[in-house]
Design a protein around this motif. Structure first.
Motif, mmCIF file in Angstrom:
data_model
loop_
_atom_site.group_PDB
_atom_site.id
_atom_site.type_symbol
_atom_site.label_atom_id
_atom_site.label_comp_id
_atom_site.label_asym_id
_atom_site.label_seq_id
_atom_site.Cartn_x
_atom_site.Cartn_y
_atom_site.Cartn_z
ATOM 1 N N ASP A 92 0.884 -1.286 -0.136
ATOM 2 C CA ASP A 92 0.108 0.382 0.298
ATOM 3 C C ASP A 92 0.558 1.041 0.397
ATOM 4 O O ASP A 92 0.692 2.560 -0.895
ATOM 5 C CB ASP A 92 -1.636 -0.377 1.174
ATOM 6 N N GLY A 120 2.532 1.347 -3.591
ATOM 7 C CA GLY A 120 1.621 2.165 -4.818
ATOM 8 C C GLY A 120 1.975 0.224 -5.538
ATOM 9 O O GLY A 120 1.203 1.065 -6.892
ATOM 10 N N HIS A 151 0.128 -2.366 -7.713
ATOM 11 C CA HIS A 151 -1.325 -2.136 -8.622
ATOM 12 C C HIS A 151 -2.157 -2.825 -7.965
ATOM 13 O O HIS A 151 -2.202 -3.593 -7.102
ATOM 14 C CB HIS A 151 -0.901 -3.437 -9.975
ATOM 15 N N SER A 187 -4.846 4.723 -4.724
ATOM 16 C CA SER A 187 -3.932 4.679 -5.794
ATOM 17 C C SER A 187 -3.556 6.364 -6.488
ATOM 18 O O SER A 187 -2.839 7.111 -6.859
ATOM 19 C CB SER A 187 -3.693 3.617 -6.692
ATOM 20 N N ARG A 226 -3.583 9.842 -4.989
ATOM 21 C CA ARG A 226 -2.152 9.336 -4.257
ATOM 22 C C ARG A 226 -0.895 9.982 -5.262
ATOM 23 O O ARG A 226 -0.499 10.811 -5.139
ATOM 24 C CB ARG A 226 -1.763 7.683 -3.625
ATOM 25 N N ALA A 227 -1.509 9.200 -6.396
ATOM 26 C CA ALA A 227 -0.349 9.622 -7.836
ATOM 27 C C ALA A 227 -1.195 11.552 -7.816
ATOM 28 O O ALA A 227 0.300 11.898 -8.519
ATOM 29 C CB ALA A 227 -1.258 9.242 -8.232
ATOM 30 N N ASP A 285 -1.553 7.909 4.754
ATOM 31 C CA ASP A 285 -0.435 8.678 3.446
ATOM 32 C C ASP A 285 -0.659 10.213 3.631
ATOM 33 O O ASP A 285 -0.675 11.008 3.894
ATOM 34 C CB ASP A 285 -1.122 8.799 2.076
#
Length: 472
Positions: free
Chosen positions: A197, A200, A202, A325, A328-329, A427
């Motif tokens: 996690d 990152g 997939h 994801s 976060r990106a 995060d």
């Protein structure tokens, strides 16, 4: 001997290295080198022994030199013989000495580069050839290769596989075993999921492993053929999938088989990948982030889950991982840009750590729609922060609101939403943006769960992030 998971081993190794490198008031090591037992990490293939040692070195700001003895001959490990002249009682004699070992030379190279202390990691120590076995025993017992000792300040960490994983493994004798600090490592899917996690992995890989924990690590030897699935295999498969998706290449059974060396697991994962990729198309994912057609897309997913009830759990977790994801990106460049701008501010600019904590008090104010007022006013006063960065911050919060709306349509409450909210807080990227600017949608869902106080949680996260920034 009781086995530890990777997380526990990392903590134990960190403590060991710090003990070995502790100095007294005069600058001498409290534990002399001859009393420092080399660490022996014994665990199955692909569990992450090398990466673990490298992470410890990096976090302690130490040098790191890594070698695998199975790749060495006796000459490269010990050094090449060379003739030297010696004088004794007025007579000159010719004697044999050895050039410096390639491994010891690499340590000195790291020292020349500025690392006076470090970790020398030597892999496969228990499966060297017969020619190197005596060299290995000398190294473990005396901390030297040939006539050249490992410099003080360098901690020796070794690794190897248990005999059931490698037929070349040689058992250490009692004398050598009594000179090692042995730590046995066991696979732990929950610890790996935390790691996956964080880096990152997939979303479909994470969803599959969560739904099939027994498939996380497998080993089978039949009729001389080895079938194996490892933590390293899942991570490498994830990297391959991410690359193929970026480049438009197919992700099929043959690709999966290259990393997952257990036929039934490889085929099952490939089927899951195809199914989950069809749950939401790329266009639908982008539409959710933009806030378009959310009820219709949610209804489609709910219908799929209803038809495939036995896959419903995996679908739910896949969606959690997928949108985490994505968020976060999106958050990464915004958080990095804001931190850079903030570090460049002068005192009193209104963007220091103390001011950030003050801004947090406005987070989630019911009178501010998704934090668009008030907090944004403070942000506009930040010296040197470009308008496009402020706009990206707004866009990220809008995307978060849209994702929360989509997931609420599907799940309402439950463990998945609790995980999602917690993951956003903890995060570094998303937590920073949430602490920097309030988001009512987030806070309302957190409050409804009666589990996380959004305001207090975010304040704690902001203080932690500020403290971590100060160390950078």
């Amino acid at each position: 001997m009781e086995q530890m998971n990777v997380k526990t081993v990392k903590r134990a190794l960190t403590e060991c290295v710090r003990v070995y490198l502790e100095k007294d008031e005069s600058g001498q090591y409290r534990l002399p080198q001859n009393k420092q037992r080399p660490v022996f990490l014994c665990g199955p293939a692909g569990i992450g022994k090398t990466e673990l040692a490298a992470q410890v070195a990096e976090e302690l700001e130490l040098g790191f030199v890594s070698y695998s003895l199975t790749h060495h001959t006796r000459q490269s490990a010990v050094g090449m013989p060379a003739m030297a002249e010696r004088e004794f009682e007025g007579k000159t004699y010719r004697a044999t000495e050895y050039t410096m070992s390639e491994i010891v030379d690499a340590v000195y190279g790291a020292m020349r580069a500025g690392h006076r202390e470090g970790i020398l990691f030597v892999d496969e120590v228990n499966c060297v050839s017969e020619m190197l076995s005596a060299v290995m025993l000398q190294f473990l017992q005396s901390k030297c290769f040939g006539t050249h000792r490992i410099p003080e300040g360098w901690v020796i960490v070794t690794a190897g596989n248990p005999p059931e994983y490698n037929r070349s493994v040689r058992s250490f004798d009692a004398v050598t075993t009594d000179r090692l600090r042995t730590i046995e490592i066991a696979p732990d899917v929950n610890v790996w999921m935390e790691y996956a996690d964080r880096i990152g992995v997939h979303p479909i890989v994470m969803s599959y492993v969560r739904d099939h924990p027994d498939s996380f690590y497998q080993y089978r030897r039949e009729q001389g053929t080895v079938q194996i699935v490892t933590a390293r295999g899942w991570e490498d498969l994830s990297n391959a999938i991410l690359a193929n998706e970026r480049l438009g290449f197919p992700v099929d059974d043959n690709l999966v088989r290259q990393f997952i060396r257990m036929e039934e697991t490889a085929v099952d994962f490939a089927n899951s990948y195809r199914f989950l990729r069809a749950v939401l198309t790329s266009e639908e994912i982008d539409a959710v982030l933009r806030g378009e057609n959310i009820p219709d897309i949610a209804a489609k997913v709910a219908k799929t889950a209803q038809k495939r009830k036995h896959d419903a759990y995996q679908i739910r977790w896949f969606l959690m991982m997928l949108f985490l994801s994505k968020l976060r990106a999106m958050a990464a460049p915004v958080a990095a840009g804001w931190k850079t701008g903030k570090r460049g501010d002068t005192q009193g600019s209104g963007t220091g750590d103390g001011e950030a904590d003050g801004q947090q008090e406005d987070c989630g104010n019911p009178d501010q729609a998704d934090g668009q007022q008030g907090v944004r006013g403070s942000l506009d006063q930040a010296a040197g922060v470009p308008e496009d960065l402020l706009r990206s911050l707004d866009e990220w919060h809008v995307s978060l609101r849209n994702v929360l709306q989509f997931l609420t349509f599907l799940f309402q409450e439950g463990s998945e939403m609790e995980y999602f909210i917690s993951a956003l807080c903890t995060d570094r990227r998303t937590g920073y943006l949430l602490a920097l600017k309030g988001n009512d949608s987030f806070r309302q869902i957190a409050a409804q769960m009666n589990r996380i106080d959004g305001k207090q949680t975010l304040a704690r996260e902001m203080k932690k992030l500020a403290a971590e920034e100060g160390k950078e």
